[in-house]
Design a protein around this motif. Structure first.
Motif, PDB file in Angstrom:
ATOM      1  N   GLU A   1       0.778  -1.187   0.152  1.00 25.74           N
ATOM      2  CA  GLU A   1      -0.053   0.135   0.125  1.00 25.74           C
ATOM      3  C   GLU A   1       0.739   1.299  -0.072  1.00 25.74           C
ATOM      4  O   GLU A   1       2.128   1.200   0.497  1.00 25.74           O
ATOM      5  CB  GLU A   1      -0.866  -0.131   1.053  1.00 25.74           C
ATOM      6  N   ILE A   2       0.275   2.112  -0.737  1.00 25.13           N
ATOM      7  CA  ILE A   2       1.119   3.734  -0.755  1.00 25.13           C
ATOM      8  C   ILE A   2       0.172   4.753  -0.154  1.00 25.13           C
ATOM      9  O   ILE A   2      -1.184   4.735  -0.572  1.00 25.13           O
ATOM     10  CB  ILE A   2       1.238   3.943  -2.150  1.00 25.13           C
ATOM     11  N   TRP A   3       0.555   5.268   1.033  1.00 24.47           N
ATOM     12  CA  TRP A   3      -0.297   6.170   1.651  1.00 24.47           C
ATOM     13  C   TRP A   3      -0.153   7.637   1.128  1.00 24.47           C
ATOM     14  O   TRP A   3       1.161   8.000   0.848  1.00 24.47           O
ATOM     15  CB  TRP A   3      -0.215   6.075   3.148  1.00 24.47           C
ATOM     16  N   PHE A   4      -1.009   8.353   1.078  1.00 23.79           N
ATOM     17  CA  PHE A   4      -0.848   9.655   0.638  1.00 23.79           C
ATOM     18  C   PHE A   4      -1.647  10.435   1.524  1.00 23.79           C
ATOM     19  O   PHE A   4      -2.601  10.458   2.032  1.00 23.79           O
ATOM     20  CB  PHE A   4      -1.442  10.176  -0.646  1.00 23.79           C
ATOM     21  N   GLY A   5      -0.933  11.676   2.164  1.00 25.84           N
ATOM     22  CA  GLY A   5      -1.559  12.796   2.949  1.00 25.84           C
ATOM     23  C   GLY A   5      -0.607  13.624   3.622  1.00 25.84           C
ATOM     24  O   GLY A   5       0.534  13.290   3.595  1.00 25.84           O
ATOM     25  N   SER A   6      -1.082  14.903   4.111  1.00 24.75           N
ATOM     26  CA  SER A   6      -0.188  15.877   4.594  1.00 24.75           C
ATOM     27  C   SER A   6       1.167  16.156   3.825  1.00 24.75           C
ATOM     28  O   SER A   6       1.987  16.351   4.428  1.00 24.75           O
ATOM     29  CB  SER A   6       0.118  15.616   6.135  1.00 24.75           C
ATOM     30  N   GLY A   7       0.934  16.302   2.650  1.00 28.70           N
ATOM     31  CA  GLY A   7       1.967  16.590   1.702  1.00 28.70           C
ATOM     32  C   GLY A   7       3.228  15.598   1.428  1.00 28.70           C
ATOM     33  O   GLY A   7       4.226  15.928   1.180  1.00 28.70           O
ATOM     34  N   ALA A   8       2.900  14.196   2.165  1.00 31.32           N
ATOM     35  CA  ALA A   8       3.998  13.146   1.892  1.00 31.32           C
ATOM     36  C   ALA A   8       3.140  12.068   1.644  1.00 31.32           C
ATOM     37  O   ALA A   8       1.983  11.664   1.632  1.00 31.32           O
ATOM     38  CB  ALA A   8       4.633  13.146   3.524  1.00 31.32           C
ATOM     39  N   SER A   9       4.105  10.915   1.010  1.00 40.32           N
ATOM     40  CA  SER A   9       3.363   9.879   0.774  1.00 40.32           C
ATOM     41  C   SER A   9       4.472   8.490   1.634  1.00 40.32           C
ATOM     42  O   SER A   9       5.619   8.885   1.862  1.00 40.32           O
ATOM     43  CB  SER A   9       3.480   9.336  -0.753  1.00 40.32           C
ATOM     44  N   ALA A  10       4.002   7.256   1.750  1.00 35.23           N
ATOM     45  CA  ALA A  10       4.567   6.333   2.426  1.00 35.23           C
ATOM     46  C   ALA A  10       4.433   4.816   1.971  1.00 35.23           C
ATOM     47  O   ALA A  10       3.175   4.811   1.587  1.00 35.23           O
ATOM     48  CB  ALA A  10       4.618   6.135   3.974  1.00 35.23           C
ATOM     49  N   PHE A  11       5.236   3.964   1.806  1.00 34.52           N
ATOM     50  CA  PHE A  11       4.889   2.615   1.260  1.00 34.52           C
ATOM     51  C   PHE A  11       5.172   1.570   2.467  1.00 34.52           C
ATOM     52  O   PHE A  11       6.060   1.645   3.124  1.00 34.52           O
ATOM     53  CB  PHE A  11       5.878   2.426   0.172  1.00 34.52           C
ATOM     54  N   PHE A  12       3.858   0.653   2.532  1.00 36.71           N
ATOM     55  CA  PHE A  12       4.020  -0.331   3.411  1.00 36.71           C
ATOM     56  C   PHE A  12       3.483  -1.646   2.696  1.00 36.71           C
ATOM     57  O   PHE A  12       2.780  -1.607   1.858  1.00 36.71           O
ATOM     58  CB  PHE A  12       3.005  -0.025   4.793  1.00 36.71           C
ATOM     59  N   VAL A  13       3.950  -2.579   3.470  1.00 39.89           N
ATOM     60  CA  VAL A  13       3.324  -4.108   3.119  1.00 39.89           C
ATOM     61  C   VAL A  13       2.674  -4.658   4.609  1.00 39.89           C
ATOM     62  O   VAL A  13       3.371  -5.092   5.579  1.00 39.89           O
ATOM     63  CB  VAL A  13       4.415  -4.880   2.605  1.00 39.89           C
ATOM     64  N   TYR A  14       1.445  -5.050   4.422  1.00 37.23           N
ATOM     65  CA  TYR A  14       0.786  -5.564   5.613  1.00 37.23           C
ATOM     66  C   TYR A  14       0.168  -7.091   5.172  1.00 37.23           C
ATOM     67  O   TYR A  14       0.245  -7.099   3.943  1.00 37.23           O
ATOM     68  CB  TYR A  14      -0.489  -4.866   5.739  1.00 37.23           C
ATOM     69  N   GLY A  15       0.038  -7.777   6.245  1.00 34.27           N
ATOM     70  CA  GLY A  15      -0.136  -9.008   6.334  1.00 34.27           C
ATOM     71  C   GLY A  15      -1.798  -9.052   7.061  1.00 34.27           C
ATOM     72  O   GLY A  15      -1.893  -8.474   7.996  1.00 34.27           O
ATOM     73  N   ASP A  16      -2.704  -9.714   6.588  1.00 34.18           N
ATOM     74  CA  ASP A  16      -4.179  -9.967   7.512  1.00 34.18           C
ATOM     75  C   ASP A  16      -4.210 -11.388   7.287  1.00 34.18           C
ATOM     76  O   ASP A  16      -4.384 -12.256   6.480  1.00 34.18           O
ATOM     77  CB  ASP A  16      -5.032  -9.028   6.630  1.00 34.18           C
ATOM     78  N   LEU A  17      -5.072 -11.746   8.388  1.00 34.60           N
ATOM     79  CA  LEU A  17      -5.837 -13.031   8.525  1.00 34.60           C
ATOM     80  C   LEU A  17      -7.269 -12.926   9.107  1.00 34.60           C
ATOM     81  O   LEU A  17      -7.300 -12.128   9.882  1.00 34.60           O
ATOM     82  CB  LEU A  17      -4.953 -13.794   9.452  1.00 34.60           C
ATOM     83  N   GLY A  18      -8.291 -13.488   8.411  1.00 32.75           N
ATOM     84  CA  GLY A  18      -9.572 -13.318   8.836  1.00 32.75           C
ATOM     85  C   GLY A  18     -10.478 -14.645   8.481  1.00 32.75           C
ATOM     86  O   GLY A  18     -10.123 -15.466   7.764  1.00 32.75           O
ATOM     87  N   ALA A  19     -11.677 -14.393   8.862  1.00 35.28           N
ATOM     88  CA  ALA A  19     -12.764 -15.404   8.617  1.00 35.28           C
ATOM     89  C   ALA A  19     -14.244 -14.721   8.603  1.00 35.28           C
ATOM     90  O   ALA A  19     -14.161 -13.480   9.278  1.00 35.28           O
ATOM     91  CB  ALA A  19     -12.784 -16.392   9.780  1.00 35.28           C
ATOM     92  N   ARG A  20     -15.021 -15.147   7.601  1.00 33.72           N
ATOM     93  CA  ARG A  20     -16.230 -14.563   7.676  1.00 33.72           C
ATOM     94  C   ARG A  20     -17.233 -15.747   7.878  1.00 33.72           C
ATOM     95  O   ARG A  20     -17.231 -16.926   7.139  1.00 33.72           O
ATOM     96  CB  ARG A  20     -16.384 -13.808   5.982  1.00 33.72           C
ATOM     97  N   TYR A  21     -18.746 -15.491   8.047  1.00 39.35           N
ATOM     98  CA  TYR A  21     -19.727 -15.984   8.218  1.00 39.35           C
ATOM     99  C   TYR A  21     -20.791 -15.524   6.922  1.00 39.35           C
ATOM    100  O   TYR A  21     -20.843 -14.395   6.939  1.00 39.35           O
ATOM    101  CB  TYR A  21     -20.630 -16.226   9.303  1.00 39.35           C
ATOM    102  N   TYR A  22     -21.229 -16.330   6.183  1.00 41.08           N
ATOM    103  CA  TYR A  22     -21.947 -15.992   5.037  1.00 41.08           C
ATOM    104  C   TYR A  22     -23.392 -16.097   5.221  1.00 41.08           C
ATOM    105  O   TYR A  22     -23.767 -17.186   5.975  1.00 41.08           O
ATOM    106  CB  TYR A  22     -21.545 -16.768   4.084  1.00 41.08           C
ATOM    107  N   PHE A  23     -24.380 -15.179   4.955  1.00 43.00           N
ATOM    108  CA  PHE A  23     -25.824 -15.103   5.283  1.00 43.00           C
ATOM    109  C   PHE A  23     -26.474 -15.349   3.859  1.00 43.00           C
ATOM    110  O   PHE A  23     -26.114 -14.751   2.855  1.00 43.00           O
ATOM    111  CB  PHE A  23     -26.430 -13.732   5.921  1.00 43.00           C
TER     112      PHE A  23
END
Length: 163
Positions: free
Chosen positions: A141-163
């Motif tokens: 991800e690239i973040w933009f704001g306050s006249g600057a930008s930054a690059f990060f790499v994130y990891g996520d784990l999740g689960a969902r129940y379906y209706f």
């Protein structure tokens, strides 16, 4: 910055309003025993945890909105995901790889916007009485704001129940 943010939110809202209602009525979900809408929990950055949803548009395409909290952050996220079922073939269930793109909106005092890519894998249970998926994803991800930008790499784990 406020003008860019306003245009971004208006464009995202119009796109979602144009796509979701008609597609959700079709409800072609790959989840056995569940509908096209899933709701669950996601752990990982940015933020440390949050509520995550998934709206299946058809068997390959989905929208993944989330509200993430933690580390003093409050974030709104939305991703468009494309799934491929041709790579991994488990004995039971489905295990598609998915790719996508989306955006983050930090709703703190300093508003920032992030443009993100998404690469992940999800397991869809093959039982009518378990309309659940579990997933892991990597998000550059690239973040933009306050006249600057930054690059990060994130990891996520999740689960969902379906209706």
């Amino acid at each position: 910055m406020k003008r860019v943010m306003k245009r971004f939110m208006v464009a995202l809202t119009l796109i979602l309003l144009a796509i979701i209602p008609g597609r959700l009525m079709a409800g072609d979900s790959p989840i056995k025993g569940g509908g096209p809408f899933g709701l669950g929990l996601e752990l990982g950055d940015p933020g440390t945890w949050g509520a995550v949803g998934k709206f299946w548009i058809d068997r390959q395409d989905a929208l993944q909105p989330a509200v993430k909290l933690g580390n003093g952050l409050a974030l709104l996220q939305c991703d468009y995901l494309w799934h491929t079922y041709d790579v991994i073939h488990p004995n039971q269930g489905l295990m598609p790889l998915y790719f996508g793109a989306g955006a983050d909106l930090s709703i703190q005092t300093n508003v920032t916007v992030g443009a993100r890519g998404v690469v992940g894998i999800t397991y869809l249970f093959d039982r009518v009485n378990i309309p659940v998926d579990i997933y892991v994803q990597v998000v550059p991800e690239i973040w933009f704001g306050s006249g600057a930008s930054a690059f990060f790499v994130y990891g996520d784990l999740g689960a969902r129940y379906y209706f």
